[in-house]
Design a protein around this motif. Structure first.
Motif, PDB file in Angstrom:
ATOM      1  N   LEU A   1       5.275 -15.797   7.906  1.00 17.52           N
ATOM      2  CA  LEU A   1       5.087 -14.538   7.197  1.00 17.52           C
ATOM      3  C   LEU A   1       3.731 -14.468   6.520  1.00 17.52           C
ATOM      4  CD1 LEU A   1       8.575 -14.054   5.544  1.00 17.52           C
ATOM      5  CD2 LEU A   1       7.754 -13.286   7.764  1.00 17.52           C
ATOM      6  N   LEU A   2       2.998 -15.550   6.491  1.00 14.95           N
ATOM      7  CA  LEU A   2       1.691 -15.560   5.855  1.00 14.95           C
ATOM      8  C   LEU A   2       0.626 -15.166   6.856  1.00 14.95           C
ATOM      9  CD1 LEU A   2       1.961 -18.846   3.765  1.00 14.95           C
ATOM     10  CD2 LEU A   2       2.361 -16.501   3.015  1.00 14.95           C
ATOM     11  N   ALA A   3      -0.369 -14.440   6.412  1.00 11.54           N
ATOM     12  CA  ALA A   3      -1.482 -14.030   7.262  1.00 11.54           C
ATOM     13  C   ALA A   3      -2.758 -14.632   6.682  1.00 11.54           C
ATOM     14  CB  ALA A   3      -1.590 -12.510   7.327  1.00 11.54           C
ATOM     15  N   PRO A   4      -3.127 -15.860   7.083  1.00 12.20           N
ATOM     16  CA  PRO A   4      -4.241 -16.545   6.445  1.00 12.20           C
ATOM     17  C   PRO A   4      -5.574 -15.850   6.615  1.00 12.20           C
ATOM     18  CG  PRO A   4      -3.519 -17.691   8.443  1.00 12.20           C
ATOM     19  CD  PRO A   4      -2.499 -16.654   8.152  1.00 12.20           C
TER      20      PRO A   4
ATOM     21  N   GLU B   1       4.316  -7.468   8.749  1.00  7.93           N
ATOM     22  CA  GLU B   1       5.272  -6.814   9.623  1.00  7.93           C
ATOM     23  C   GLU B   1       5.242  -7.413  11.021  1.00  7.93           C
ATOM     24  OE1 GLU B   1       7.523  -3.941   9.021  1.00  7.93           O
ATOM     25  OE2 GLU B   1       7.249  -5.045   7.153  1.00  7.93           O
ATOM     26  N   ARG B   2       4.040  -7.678  11.539  1.00 11.41           N
ATOM     27  CA  ARG B   2       3.925  -8.273  12.872  1.00 11.41           C
ATOM     28  C   ARG B   2       4.553  -9.666  12.894  1.00 11.41           C
ATOM     29  NH1 ARG B   2      -1.263  -5.936  12.547  1.00 11.41           N
ATOM     30  NH2 ARG B   2      -2.159  -7.974  11.989  1.00 11.41           N
ATOM     31  N   ALA B   3       4.331 -10.421  11.838  1.00 11.74           N
ATOM     32  CA  ALA B   3       4.901 -11.765  11.763  1.00 11.74           C
ATOM     33  C   ALA B   3       6.425 -11.708  11.712  1.00 11.74           C
ATOM     34  CB  ALA B   3       4.349 -12.491  10.538  1.00 11.74           C
ATOM     35  N   GLU B   4       6.967 -10.748  10.976  1.00 12.14           N
ATOM     36  CA  GLU B   4       8.413 -10.593  10.900  1.00 12.14           C
ATOM     37  C   GLU B   4       9.006 -10.274  12.267  1.00 12.14           C
ATOM     38  OE1 GLU B   4      10.921  -9.940   7.483  1.00 12.14           O
ATOM     39  OE2 GLU B   4      10.137 -11.796   8.338  1.00 12.14           O
ATOM     40  N   GLU B   5       8.345  -9.370  12.980  1.00 12.17           N
ATOM     41  CA  GLU B   5       8.853  -8.955  14.284  1.00 12.17           C
ATOM     42  C   GLU B   5       8.801 -10.084  15.309  1.00 12.17           C
ATOM     43  OE1 GLU B   5       6.539  -5.585  15.313  1.00 12.17           O
ATOM     44  OE2 GLU B   5       7.412  -4.278  13.763  1.00 12.17           O
TER      45      GLU B   5
ATOM     46  N   PRO C   1       0.826  -1.213   0.000  1.00 12.05           N
ATOM     47  CA  PRO C   1       0.000   0.000   0.000  1.00 12.05           C
ATOM     48  C   PRO C   1       0.858   1.260   0.000  1.00 12.05           C
ATOM     49  CG  PRO C   1       0.147  -0.871   2.218  1.00 12.05           C
ATOM     50  CD  PRO C   1       0.913  -1.831   1.342  1.00 12.05           C
ATOM     51  N   HIS C   2       0.341   2.315  -0.597  1.00  8.61           N
ATOM     52  CA  HIS C   2       1.106   3.565  -0.662  1.00  8.61           C
ATOM     53  C   HIS C   2       1.141   4.287   0.677  1.00  8.61           C
ATOM     54  CE1 HIS C   2      -3.020   5.086  -1.029  1.00  8.61           C
ATOM     55  NE2 HIS C   2      -2.543   6.251  -0.633  1.00  8.61           N
ATOM     56  N   THR C   3       0.339   3.830   1.638  1.00 12.56           N
ATOM     57  CA  THR C   3       0.249   4.483   2.940  1.00 12.56           C
ATOM     58  C   THR C   3       1.301   3.996   3.927  1.00 12.56           C
ATOM     59  OG1 THR C   3      -1.416   2.821   3.511  1.00 12.56           O
ATOM     60  CG2 THR C   3      -2.215   4.961   2.740  1.00 12.56           C
ATOM     61  N   ARG C   4       2.163   3.091   3.507  1.00 11.03           N
ATOM     62  CA  ARG C   4       3.214   2.582   4.378  1.00 11.03           C
ATOM     63  C   ARG C   4       4.572   3.022   3.834  1.00 11.03           C
ATOM     64  NH1 ARG C   4      -0.840   2.229   6.620  1.00 11.03           N
ATOM     65  NH2 ARG C   4      -1.732   0.458   7.775  1.00 11.03           N
ATOM     66  N   PRO C   5       5.621   2.978   4.679  1.00  7.60           N
ATOM     67  CA  PRO C   5       6.947   3.415   4.211  1.00  7.60           C
ATOM     68  C   PRO C   5       7.382   2.634   2.976  1.00  7.60           C
ATOM     69  CG  PRO C   5       6.944   3.119   6.592  1.00  7.60           C
ATOM     70  CD  PRO C   5       5.636   2.586   6.105  1.00  7.60           C
ATOM     71  N   ILE C   6       8.078   3.306   2.084  1.00  5.19           N
ATOM     72  CA  ILE C   6       8.548   2.663   0.861  1.00  5.19           C
ATOM     73  C   ILE C   6       9.684   1.697   1.198  1.00  5.19           C
ATOM     74  CG2 ILE C   6       9.721   3.051  -1.350  1.00  5.19           C
ATOM     75  CD1 ILE C   6       8.199   5.703  -1.516  1.00  5.19           C
ATOM     76  N   ALA C   7       9.485   0.442   0.827  1.00  5.52           N
ATOM     77  CA  ALA C   7      10.512  -0.572   1.066  1.00  5.52           C
ATOM     78  C   ALA C   7      11.530  -0.539  -0.071  1.00  5.52           C
ATOM     79  CB  ALA C   7       9.884  -1.958   1.182  1.00  5.52           C
ATOM     80  N   LEU C   8      12.755  -0.930   0.254  1.00  2.82           N
ATOM     81  CA  LEU C   8      13.831  -0.946  -0.731  1.00  2.82           C
ATOM     82  C   LEU C   8      14.571  -2.274  -0.657  1.00  2.82           C
ATOM     83  CD1 LEU C   8      15.264   2.583   0.051  1.00  2.82           C
ATOM     84  CD2 LEU C   8      14.232   1.969  -2.122  1.00  2.82           C
TER      85      LEU C   8
END
Length: 320
Positions: free
Chosen positions: A283-286, A274-278, A150-157
């Motif tokens: 990493l999947l959100a079923p 992001e929550r799963a990473e932390e 989404p465009h509402t979150r920080p741009i990942a690189l």
């Protein structure tokens, strides 16, 4: 060594030769085409050119590649104007290296133009000749790809380099990915084999905005180029463009609930990831299914048109 037919290098560049030769020299690489969703890299490169105001020699071309040897004109046809009864203003593709200066007056090079369609190996050898002729000490590339973000979150690189010590950020990827190659990717590999350091950054662009100019990503890319290239770049103009684009998108979403729902679904998926990473969990959100490309394409057909043309489609047609 390089194929001399592919690149012509200026013999006399006083600022890069003799006693004035800088101890370190950065070359920024932006090849238009494959790796440029949201025109992020191309806009970033143009911003660098526009900023250079060192006088009559500003933006001086110090090397030129033979585009006829590298470009497929039928696959990517250059534009030409037809005025009443004649053709004019042919937009010839150019692949050049310019000498630019950052905000503090530090010289650096910018290799910019269309990605070669053919002869990638020969192109890489030609770039090597430029690097060795001018004593380039670091090469930094920029690119951008469409992603389900989404465009509402920080741009990942995505950070990448031919030497791990060059990396200034952590890659978001794990394991091995097989992806389509590019001339920039091959160049980084070959430069490593020739013991020339090269690194780069690829911005992740919301795929529903990939066909629009997205200066937010251009800004994010140039922030990394500043760090990697030891340069100082005035980003105020780009940030103003980014704010205007954000306002356009926000206005459109406020008026089109169905489109806003799609963005909200992407936000939920992103946050779950992001929550799963932390937490170190899966990493999947079923419970948060990601919209398919087809669903997003349908929702954003009018979205793109709405940003390109002022007003609501119904208003322009006199209402339903």
């Amino acid at each position: 060594m390089a194929d001399n037919r592919l690149v012509h290098i200026v013999d006399d560049v006083p600022e890069l030769d003799g006693p004035q030769r800088p101890e370190s020299l950065t070359m920024v690489v932006v090849l238009d085409g494959f790796l440029d969703a949201g025109s992020a890299a191309a806009r970033a490169a143009q911003h660098l050119v526009d900023l250079d105001d060192t006088g009559p020699g500003a933006g001086r071309v110090v090397a030129t590649f033979e585009v006829d040897e590298l470009h497929d004109y039928r696959a990517r046809r250059p534009a030409v104007s037809f005025v009443v009864d004649r053709y004019q203003d042919y937009d010839a593709p150019r692949l050049v290296v310019r000498l630019l200066h950052d905000t503090g007056g530090t010289p650096y090079l910018l290799l910019q133009g269309p990605e070669p369609d053919i002869r990638w190996e020969a192109f890489a050898r030609a770039v090597r000749e430029v690097v060795e002729r001018f004593g380039v000490t670091r090469t930094v590339s920029m690119g951008s790809v469409p992603m389900a973000v989404p465009h509402t979150r920080p741009i990942a690189l995505t950070h990448h380099a031919n030497d791990p010590e060059l990396l200034i950020g952590v890659s978001p990827w794990r394991g091995e990915l097989r992806v389509p190659s590019s001339a920039q990717a091959l160049l980084e590999i070959r430069m490593g084999e020739w013991e020339h350091p090269m690194q780069g950054f690829v911005a992740h662009i919301p795929h529903y905005l990939a066909q629009l100019s997205y200066p937010q990503a251009s800004t994010a890319l140039l922030e990394q180029v500043e760090l990697a290239g030891r340069l100082t770049v005035d980003l105020s103009g780009l940030r103003a463009e980014a704010e205007d684009r954000e306002a356009e998108i926000a206005t459109y979403l406020a008026e089109h609930e169905d489109v806003a729902d799609v963005v909200a679904a992407l936000e939920r998926q992103y946050d779950a990831f992001e929550r799963a990473e932390e937490s170190g969990a899966s990493l999947l959100a079923p419970d948060e299914p990601l919209p398919t490309g087809e669903e997003i394409g349908q929702q954003f057909e009018q979205f793109l048109a709405g940003l390109d043309e002022p007003g609501d489609p119904d208003d322009r047609n006199g209402g339903a």
